[in-house]
Motif scaffolding. Structure first.
Motif, short mmCIF file in Angstrom:
data_model
loop_
_atom_site.label_atom_id
_atom_site.label_comp_id
_atom_site.label_asym_id
_atom_site.label_seq_id
_atom_site.Cartn_x
_atom_site.Cartn_y
_atom_site.Cartn_z
N VAL A 41 0.29 5.24 0.55
CA VAL A 41 -0.96 4.48 0.53
C VAL A 41 -0.99 3.52 -0.66
N VAL A 42 -0.66 4.04 -1.83
CA VAL A 42 -0.70 3.21 -3.05
C VAL A 42 0.31 2.07 -2.97
N GLY A 43 1.52 2.38 -2.50
CA GLY A 43 2.56 1.36 -2.45
C GLY A 43 2.54 0.50 -1.20
N GLY A 44 1.89 0.99 -0.12
CA GLY A 44 1.88 0.24 1.12
C GLY A 44 0.50 -0.26 1.52
N SER A 45 -0.43 0.66 1.73
CA SER A 45 -1.75 0.27 2.22
C SER A 45 -2.58 -0.50 1.19
N VAL A 46 -2.50 -0.10 -0.08
CA VAL A 46 -3.31 -0.78 -1.10
C VAL A 46 -2.91 -2.26 -1.23
N PRO A 47 -1.62 -2.59 -1.40
CA PRO A 47 -1.28 -4.02 -1.46
C PRO A 47 -1.65 -4.78 -0.20
N LEU A 48 -1.45 -4.16 0.97
CA LEU A 48 -1.78 -4.85 2.22
C LEU A 48 -3.29 -5.02 2.37
N GLY A 49 -4.06 -4.00 1.94
CA GLY A 49 -5.52 -4.10 2.00
C GLY A 49 -6.05 -5.19 1.08
N ILE A 50 -5.43 -5.32 -0.09
CA ILE A 50 -5.83 -6.37 -1.02
C ILE A 50 -5.41 -7.74 -0.51
N ALA A 51 -4.19 -7.82 0.01
CA ALA A 51 -3.64 -9.11 0.44
C ALA A 51 -4.31 -9.66 1.68
N PHE A 52 -4.54 -8.80 2.66
CA PHE A 52 -5.02 -9.27 3.96
C PHE A 52 -6.40 -8.73 4.33
N GLY A 53 -6.97 -7.87 3.49
CA GLY A 53 -8.30 -7.32 3.75
C GLY A 53 -9.36 -8.06 2.94
N ASN A 54 -10.13 -7.28 2.18
CA ASN A 54 -11.22 -7.90 1.42
C ASN A 54 -10.89 -8.09 -0.05
N GLY A 55 -9.60 -8.22 -0.37
CA GLY A 55 -9.18 -8.61 -1.70
C GLY A 55 -9.59 -7.67 -2.80
N VAL A 56 -10.25 -8.22 -3.80
CA VAL A 56 -10.66 -7.45 -4.98
C VAL A 56 -11.57 -6.29 -4.61
N GLY A 57 -12.31 -6.40 -3.54
CA GLY A 57 -13.26 -5.36 -3.15
C GLY A 57 -12.65 -4.21 -2.37
N PHE A 58 -11.34 -4.23 -2.18
CA PHE A 58 -10.72 -3.20 -1.36
C PHE A 58 -10.95 -1.77 -1.87
N PRO A 59 -10.90 -1.48 -3.17
CA PRO A 59 -11.13 -0.10 -3.62
C PRO A 59 -12.46 0.48 -3.17
N SER A 60 -13.47 -0.35 -3.00
CA SER A 60 -14.79 0.14 -2.58
C SER A 60 -14.74 0.73 -1.18
N LEU A 61 -13.80 0.26 -0.36
CA LEU A 61 -13.72 0.77 1.00
C LEU A 61 -13.22 2.20 1.05
#
Length: 494
Positions: A41-61
Motif C-alpha cells: 500500500v505504501v509503495g504502490g497505492s499511496v503514490p498512485l492515490g496521490i498521483a491520480f487521485g485527490n493529490g495532497v488530500g489522499f491521506p484523509s481518505l
C-alpha cells in the motif's frame, strides 16, 4: 474434524470437512494486516492515490475509509458471535438473506480475493525485475518473476497455516518497522516544506479525482474481514475473532493515515503530486533514500518485495478457505474440501488456486498487458468495488438477520451502526463508479473520461459472478434439492 487425504468424497450425509488450529488474536491480526500488505500500500497505492487521485488530500481518505470500516465491523462482529461458520461474507449473507444471495456473495468474494492476489503478483513481478536489472542482473520479463512467486506461495499455502502465519508475522514486523522509521524521520526533520495538516483540509479532500483516490484507500482494507475466515483455526473464536477484527481495522487506519501523511510532508504539498506522477513506483524508495540514506533505500526496496509476497500469501490462504467452504456447500467439486492428513491444510484447494493465479498471469503476459498500469490497476479496481458491494450486502444481511431472529437486541450493534456503515459504503461505491473511467484510462478524443469498453468489461465482470451464483442456487433448488439443502451447512440461511 480433520479429514485425511484420500478419504471418501463428501456426500449429502457426510459432515463438512473442517480445519483446526489455535491461532490467537495477534496471529490472526498478522494474517489479515499482512493481507493488506503495509508496504504494498505504501509503495504502490499511496503514490498512485496521490498521483491520480485527490493529490495532497489522499491521506484523509484512509481516515474516511477507516471510519466506514469500523461502522461496518460492529454488525459484522455481532454476526460472528451467533454464526459459528468460517465463511465470513457469504456465510453471513446466507444467514440474513437466504441461500441464493449467500451463494451470489460467495462467488463475488472469490472474484475479489482472486483479482487482488493476481494484481499484486503482477506488481511484485515488475518490482523484482526492475530491482534485479538495476543491480546489473539480467533483464527478465515481469511475468517470469511473477510465476516464480506464485510457485513459492503455492508451496507455503499447501502446508499448515501456522507456517504461513510465522512467515507473515516476521515480514509484517519488518514492513511496519521500516515504514514507521521513515515516517518518524520525516516528522523529526520537518519535511521539505514544514509540517502541516493541509492533507485533511476539505478543499484538498475533494480536489483532483477523489473517486480514484478512494478506490486506492479502500483497497488498503481488503482482507481485514478474513478474521472470520480463520474461525475454525482460532483459539476461542467467540472472543478472538471480534478482537482481531477491531484491532486490524484500527491498526490499518492509523498506520496508513500517518505514513501517507509523512510521504506528503517528505516532498512538500507543492511538489508531491508532480513527484508521484513522474515516478509512482519509485516515490517511496526515493523518500527512504532522502531521509534514511542508502541503507534505508535498500531496506525498503527489499521489504516492498517481501511485503507483496506476504500479501499474495495471505490472500492465497483466504481464497483456498473460501473454496473449501464452497465445496462443503456442494457448489464446487468435493475434492476442494480435502484436508491434508499431515499439514491439516486445504491442500487440493491450494493447488487449484495456485494454478488459477499462474494461468491468469500467463494470459496477461500473452496479451502484452502492462503489469502496473493495466493488470494491477484494473484488477485492483475490480477487487475494491467488489469488496464494497460485498460489505454492503453483508450489512443488509446483518440487519435482516437480527430483525428476524431477535438474537441480539442491541440497537447500535444490529441496526444503527450497520445502517451508517451501509450509507458510507454505498456513497463510496457511487464515487468510485463515477471515477472508474479515469482509473482504467477510458477517454474520448477530447480527453474527457467516458464509460468505454474497458470500464464496461470490468463492471460487467463484477456483476456476472454474483449473478451466476444466484442462478446456480435457483437451479439447485429446483433440480437438486439435496445439494441445495447442503448449502445450509456452509452458508447458513435458516
Amino acid at each position: 474434524m480433520t479429514t485425511q487425504e484420500g478419504s471418501a468424497p463428501t456426500t449429502e450425509t457426510t459432515a463438512p470437512k473442517k480445519l483446526s488450529g489455535s491461532l490467537g488474536v495477534v496471529a490472526i491480526v498478522f494474517m489479515v494486516v499482512a493481507a493488506a500488505s503495509p508496504l504494498t500500500v505504501v509503495g504502490g497505492s499511496v503514490p498512485l492515490g496521490i498521483a491520480f487521485g485527490n493529490g495532497v488530500g489522499f491521506p484523509s481518505l484512509f481516515v474516511f475509509s477507516g471510519i466506514v470500516m469500523l461502522l461496518f465491523s460492529v454488525g459484522f462482529v455481532a454476526m460472528t458471535r451467533h454464526v459459528p461458520k468460517p465463511g465470513a461474507f457469504f456465510t453471513y449473507s446466507g444467514y440474513g438473506l437466504g441461500r441464493p444471495m449467500g451463494l451470489a456473495t460467495a462467488y463475488l468474494a472469490w472474484l475479489t480475493y482472486t483479482t487482488v492476489q493476481v494484481a499484486v503478483h503482477a506488481y511484485v513481478g515488475t518490482i523484482i525485475g526492475a530491482s534485479v536489472a538495476g543491480l546489473g542482473g539480467p533483464d527478465i520479463p515481469w511475468w517470469v518473476w511473477a510465476l516464480a512467486v506464485v510457485a513459492i506461495v503455492g508451496v507455503l499455502g499447501y502446508r499448515h497455516i501456522d507456517l504461513s502465519s510465522k512467515v507473515l508475522g516476521v515480514l509484517l514486523v519488518l514492513e511496519v518497522g521500516i515504514a514507521l522509521v521513515m515516517s518518524l524521520a520525516v516528522t523529526f526533520t520537518g519535511g521539505a516544506e514544514g509540517l502541516s495538516l493541509d492533507t485533511f483540509a476539505p478543499a484538498e479532500i475533494i480536489s483532483g479525482s477523489p473517486g480514484v483516490g478512494l478506490m486506492f484507500a479502500i483497497a488498503a482494507f481488503i482482507g481485514f474481514e478474513a478474521t472470520a475466515v480463520f474461525r475454525d483455526e482460532a483459539r476461542e473464536p467467540g472472543r478472538t475473532i471480534p478482537r482481531a477484527t477491531y484491532a486490524a481495522v484500527i491498526a490499518i487506519t492509523l498506520f496508513y493515515a500517518f505514513v501517507s501523511w509523512a510521504v506528503v510532508m517528505a516532498w512538500g504539498p507543492s511538489e508531491v503530486v508532480a513527484a508521484a506522477q513522474a515516478d509512482p513506483e519509485g516515490l517511496v524508495i526515493a523518500t527512504a533514500a532522502a531521509y534514511l540514506g542508502p541503507v534505508g533505500e535498500i531496506a525498503i526496496n527489499v521489504l516492498i518485495i517481501t511485503g507483496m509476497f506476504a500479501c499474495v500469501l495471505s490472500f492465497h490462504n483466504v481464497v483456498t478457505r473460501y473454496q473449501l467452504s464452497m465445496s462443503n456447500a456442494g457448489v464446487l467439486p468435493s475434492s476442494l474440501a480435502n484436508v491434508h492428513h499431515k499439514h491439516l491444510s486445504p491442500h487440493t484447494s491450494s493447488l487449484v488456486q495456485t494454478g488459477t493465479a499462474a494461468a491468469l498471469i500467463a494470459l496477461f503476459a500473452i496479451l502484452g498487458m502492462d503489469p502496473v498500469a493495466q493488470v494491477f490497476t484494473w484488477l485492483a479496481g475490480i477487487a475494491t468495488l467488489g469488496i464494497i458491494i460485498l460489505m454492503s450486502i453483508t450489512s443488509v444481511a446483518v440487519i435482516a438477520y437480527f430483525l428476524r431472529t431477535k438474537k441480539d437486541t442491541r440497537v447500535w450493534n444490529t441496526i444503527i451502526a450497520p445502517v451508517l456503515g451501509l450509507v458510507g459504503l454505498l456513497f463510496s461505491a457511487g464515487v468510485i463508479v463515477v471515477g472508474y473511467p479515469m482509473l482504467v484510462g477510458d477517454y474520448d478524443a477530447a480527453g474527457n473520461p467516458i464509460f468505454g469498453v474497458t470500464t464496461w468489461i470490468c463492471l460487467g465482470i463484477i456483476v456476472a459472478f454474483p449473478v451466476f451464483g444466484y442462478l446456480q442456487a435457483v437451479y439447485l433448488r429446483k433440480s437438486k434439492p439435496a445439494v441445495y439443502q447442503r448449502i445450509t451447512e456452509a452458508i447458513g440461511a435458516e
